[in-house]
Motif scaffolding. Sequence first.
Motif, PDB file in Angstrom:
ATOM      1  N   SER A 198       0.825  -1.227   0.000  1.00  0.00           N
ATOM      2  CA  SER A 198       0.000   0.000   0.000  1.00  0.00           C
ATOM      3  C   SER A 198       0.852   1.266   0.000  1.00  0.00           C
ATOM      4  O   SER A 198       0.440   2.298   0.523  1.00  0.00           O
ATOM      5  CB  SER A 198      -0.946   0.017   1.214  1.00  0.00           C
ATOM      6  N   VAL A 266       0.445  -0.161   6.822  1.00  0.00           N
ATOM      7  CA  VAL A 266      -0.670  -0.402   5.911  1.00  0.00           C
ATOM      8  C   VAL A 266      -0.179  -1.296   4.781  1.00  0.00           C
ATOM      9  O   VAL A 266       0.782  -0.962   4.084  1.00  0.00           O
ATOM     10  CB  VAL A 266      -1.224   0.921   5.343  1.00  0.00           C
ATOM     11  N   SER A 294      -3.596  -1.516   8.643  1.00  0.00           N
ATOM     12  CA  SER A 294      -4.653  -2.199   7.892  1.00  0.00           C
ATOM     13  C   SER A 294      -5.622  -2.849   8.865  1.00  0.00           C
ATOM     14  O   SER A 294      -5.227  -3.330   9.926  1.00  0.00           O
ATOM     15  CB  SER A 294      -4.049  -3.267   6.981  1.00  0.00           C
ATOM     16  N   PRO A 314      -6.878  -0.708   3.471  1.00  0.00           N
ATOM     17  CA  PRO A 314      -5.566  -0.526   2.836  1.00  0.00           C
ATOM     18  C   PRO A 314      -5.623  -0.154   1.359  1.00  0.00           C
ATOM     19  O   PRO A 314      -4.614   0.252   0.782  1.00  0.00           O
ATOM     20  CB  PRO A 314      -4.890  -1.882   3.026  1.00  0.00           C
ATOM     21  N   ILE A 320      -7.005   6.388   4.531  1.00  0.00           N
ATOM     22  CA  ILE A 320      -5.707   6.582   5.175  1.00  0.00           C
ATOM     23  C   ILE A 320      -5.496   8.060   5.497  1.00  0.00           C
ATOM     24  O   ILE A 320      -5.060   8.419   6.602  1.00  0.00           O
ATOM     25  CB  ILE A 320      -4.570   6.053   4.277  1.00  0.00           C
TER      26      ILE A 320
END
Length: 364
Positions: A198, A266, A294, A314, A320
């Motif tokens: 990610s 992540v 995540s 993720p 995020i």
Amino acid sequence: MRVCVITTVHSPSDIRISKELDTLVKAGYDVVYIAQKGKFDNDKVTFWPITVYHDRIKRLIKGSREAFGKALEANADIYHFHDPELIGLGKKLKRHGKKVVYDIHEEYPSVILSKNWIPKILRPVIARLADTYERRAVEKMDGIVVVVPEQLERFSEKKQVAIIPNYPDTIFLESMRTKRDEERVKFVYSGSIDVDRSIKEMIDAFLMLHAKYNIELDLLGPIHDEELRRYITERQKDTDALFYKGVLPYSEAIEVVSDCDVGLMVVHRGRSKEISSPLKMYEYLSLGLPIIASDFKKWHEVLDEKPCALFVDPDSAEDIAEKMEILIKDEKLRSQMRDNAIEISRKYTWKSVEDRLLKLYRSL
């Protein structure tokens, strides 16, 4: 008693292997370590370097052959290898009447499904073949080491097993712990930099916020994908606050991480990751970093004990960014999560699990 530890894939200073070597030496074993040429500072271990092969096929064939020759020369009582590509070496050692331990760092068939260098159409077939090959090989080994109990689900009952999570040397980490008082909020990701981690989503999330806030993102670790390397380089042109620190010696990497405010953990979904026990999680905790992670059930089991993490999808840079913004704006929350992280970290120490390795050896 002599032990021969072998890896052709990992660097000689690999953290998990280094901790196991230290444990064996402290227990009085005579340890020979066969690994790629490189920096290795443990003078209590006999280090036999082998050629570094960057080509996977050459490493599999020539590296394994070179390692096997040195392994026979070591004439050890127990052989302990760390890479699935050394399964053939392990089987050869068994035919020579040796005691052999296979250290399984990940659920490799699941890992294969996320490898970009393997054509996508071939991954399921290769994963199934790898699964069958590994399961049959494990039946021949005298013992195995795994990171989490879920890895054992693939194998028939095997009595000689050590479950050794990736807990860190917390004494060292506590000595590196700092409390920052700078206005700039620094995010950090430490580990393998690959598309299944990610990385793009984390960078995109950061870029959504950097114009509004005084923030920084540091990336540490090896880049395994040239397209991703170019992507990072291009994104660095969009901001003066995105830094790729490269591959650093462990103590230097920890120094960089300890000077940050929030640890990013992540990674994309996939069974191997969702059941993992990542070293960086415990490093972040011990250093007192709140975590953005995540949303994996296994990770909740650790991080929900005392609130010290915010969980994200993720695959969503927007999610995020939303969680990053919460921590940017709320210094009090960061402080509370820092205290919780440090408190939780006291449970997860290498010292608390290292005897499992010695019990396995004694059983052999």
